[in-house]
Design an enzyme around this catalytic site. Structure first.
Site, mmCIF file in Angstrom:
data_model
loop_
_atom_site.group_PDB
_atom_site.id
_atom_site.type_symbol
_atom_site.label_atom_id
_atom_site.label_comp_id
_atom_site.label_asym_id
_atom_site.label_seq_id
_atom_site.Cartn_x
_atom_site.Cartn_y
_atom_site.Cartn_z
ATOM 1 N N ARG A 80 0.859 -1.192 0.000
ATOM 2 C CA ARG A 80 0.000 0.000 0.000
ATOM 3 C C ARG A 80 0.892 1.238 0.000
ATOM 4 O O ARG A 80 1.688 1.458 0.907
ATOM 5 C CB ARG A 80 -0.930 0.038 1.213
ATOM 6 N N ASP B 30 -4.451 3.092 14.086
ATOM 7 C CA ASP B 30 -3.647 3.687 13.023
ATOM 8 C C ASP B 30 -4.174 5.090 12.773
ATOM 9 O O ASP B 30 -5.017 5.590 13.516
ATOM 10 C CB ASP B 30 -3.637 2.805 11.763
#
Length: 535
Positions: free
Chosen positions: A168, A449
């Site tokens: 990613r 996160d």
């Protein structure tokens, strides 16, 4: 490459200059490829970001997102994506995490089908961290990666049959300030893509896999079209067949849910799946409706996938993907295992019910943040799939059409002082970790996160803006928030202990939280001011 490419390489400035320890990552050939990409594609990014701002202005002035009339023919058309490689057809369970050396080994060895190595939401992009992360992934692809814990001597190495690796890259809004083009930082997404693709595509194909990517934070099909052009350029440069690069796009912004067909169509040679990036999606819902007092969310803890607007999003994603031959990935379970048996039983039960909802909706797979939860999540999908490797046969054709009204429905639930104070402690601890170089942090039983921290601070910003009352009838004002922040910093100091608190950057994080939460305008991403504080 031609002389133009070589000359454009010299237009790239690195600050600081490459150290000997990173010459293998930033080789001249890799930088020449990067410079060709930057020269061709970087100047289109500001325009794409400007379109986001223009669209948001419409929402700020009372407009509501909806399906685009001008792309009706794409939605009505009879077309499918190019196809899905063999090693991406069974993605019943994926694990995610930053590209740190020990993490990469453990994740690839976990009882999962895919590891998404993350340069975005679970990663704090320090310069050394970015470069070391690229090296770690190359070593993993070359099957040479090992790690020895210096404290206890424990040795880690790859098992025989590791999970499939997907990278990613950073979102379009993030830059790489250590690499300048014509005096300006280049897009972080191009830096991450260029290095991973250039350094690894040959070995990945030799391994029977390929250069696979997750694309985050897209808001419009024009952004997907930009990525399609980037992929085509890279494939042509490497002499690869068109469609060799494969991408999974996260549908994690509210505007993007109205353009899923268009995003699939714009990337149809390269795309294999869409993913329900649920935490960012909730954050995007808050951002999109920041000026709408009737769409203010309740406590973060109660905004779960069974809420009507989230369940509609999940079902529409499944229906859209499967109609086009693409896979529909579920979202992240952010829980982490607990050493307390009673608490752990509660966690496993939560995982089961969450993943059952996704499997029943027709998703082809799902995410976990911790290897300790892999077995539980996988069991749910194993049971749902039976002999199948995915649920592409689930069309949801009998569903009534999902409307814009359902996708933007207000969410019921209480706003509580306890929830607000919890959000403050979570956000401050996450910001402190992020500006210290760590983007993936266990806090109060969840793997936090950037997306989950964004919800925490954006919710309070919106409560202040609209003067919302809490369940105890207290009105949320900037002053009340500041008082809570001050009091929760005392609580944090007690929880963490004086030494850890004083050695950390908690005061700086609190100051940033205060600024983000009480500003007149909602800051787009906390990682933007945070990045200024990183080496």
């Amino acid at each position: 490459m031609g002389t133009n490419s070589v000359s454009s390489r010299h237009a790239l400035q690195l600050e600081p200059e490459i150290t000997k320890s990173h010459t293998d990552v930033l080789s001249e050939d890799a930088l020449t490829f990067l410079s060709a990409l930057v020269e061709k594609f970087a100047d289109r990014v500001p325009g794409l970001l400007a379109e986001r701002v223009k669209r948001q202005e419409k929402f700020d002035n009372g407009g509501l997102p909806d399906f685009l009339p001008e792309t009706q023919s794409i939605r009505d058309g009879d077309w499918t994506i190019k196809g899905i490689p063999q090693d991406l057809q069974d993605r019943r369970l994926e694990i995610t995490g930053p590209p740190e050396r020990k993490m990469v080994i453990n994740a690839l060895n976990a009882n999962v089908k895919v590891f998404m190595a993350d340069f975005e939401d679970s990663f704090s992009p320090t310069w050394d961290g970015v470069l070391d992360g690229q090296r770690n992934l190359t070593d993993a692809i070359n099957r040479t990666i090992t790690f020895t814990n210096s404290q206890n001597g424990k040795h880690y190495q790859l098992n025989e049959d590791p999970a499939v690796l997907i990278c990613r890259v950073r979102g379009l809004h993030l830059t790489e300030k250590h690499v300048l083009w014509q005096g300006k930082p280049i897009p972080g997404s191009l830096f991450d893509f260029a290095l991973y693709f250039y350094r690894n595509h040959k070995q990945l194909l030799e391994n029977g896999s390929g250069p696979y990517f997750y694309l985050p934070k897209l808001q419009a099909y024009q952004e997907a079209a930009w990525w399609s052009d980037v992929f085509s350029f890279a494939e042509d440069h490497a002499g690869l067949e068109r469609g060799t690069i494969k991408a999974t796009v996260l549908i994690e912004t509210l505007p993007a849910v109205f353009e899923m067909n268009e995003i699939l169509h714009a990337l149809k040679d390269n795309i294999v799946a869409l993913n329900c990036g649920r935490w960012d999606y909730i954050f995007s819902y808050i951002k999109t409706f920041k000026n709408h007092p009737d769409r203010v969310l309740p406590d973060r803890q109660v905004v779960t996938m069974d809420k009507p607007f989230l369940n509609a999003y999940s079902r529409l994603l499944v229906k859209t993907c499967h109609k086009r031959g693409a896979m529909a990935m579920g979202g992240m379970a952010a829980f982490i295992p607990s050493k307390d048996p009673e608490k752990n039983a509660w966690v496993l039960d939560k995982i089961k019910s969450d993943k059952s909802l996704e499997a029943n909706n027709g998703h082809d797979g799902t995410w976990v943040a911790h290897p300790g939860l892999a077995d539980t999540a996988k069991e749910v999908f194993d049971a749902a799939l039976g002999e199948r490797i995915n649920q592409l046969d689930v069309s949801r054709d009998e569903d009534a059409p999902i409307t814009a009204v359902e996708l933007i429905a207000p969410s019921e639930g209480e706003r509580t002082e306890e929830g607000m104070r919890h959000n403050i402690r979570v956000a401050v601890q996450y910001i402190e970790a992020w500006i210290s170089g760590n983007g993936c942090v266990p806090i109060y039983g969840l793997m936090e996160d950037a997306a989950t921290a964004e919800i925490s601070r954006a919710s309070i910003w919106q409560w202040i803006k609209h003067g919302k009352a809490l369940s105890n009838d207290k009105i949320v004002t900037a002053d009340f928030f500041r008082q809570c922040l001050e009091e929760e910093m005392v609580v944090l100091k007690q929880e963490l202990g004086e030494e850890k608190y004083n050695n950390g950057r908690y005061e700086q994080a609190a100051s940033m939280m205060e600024s983000l939460t009480t500003s007149d305008d909602l800051t787009d991403f906390l990682t933007l001011p945070g990045y200024e504080l990183l080496d």
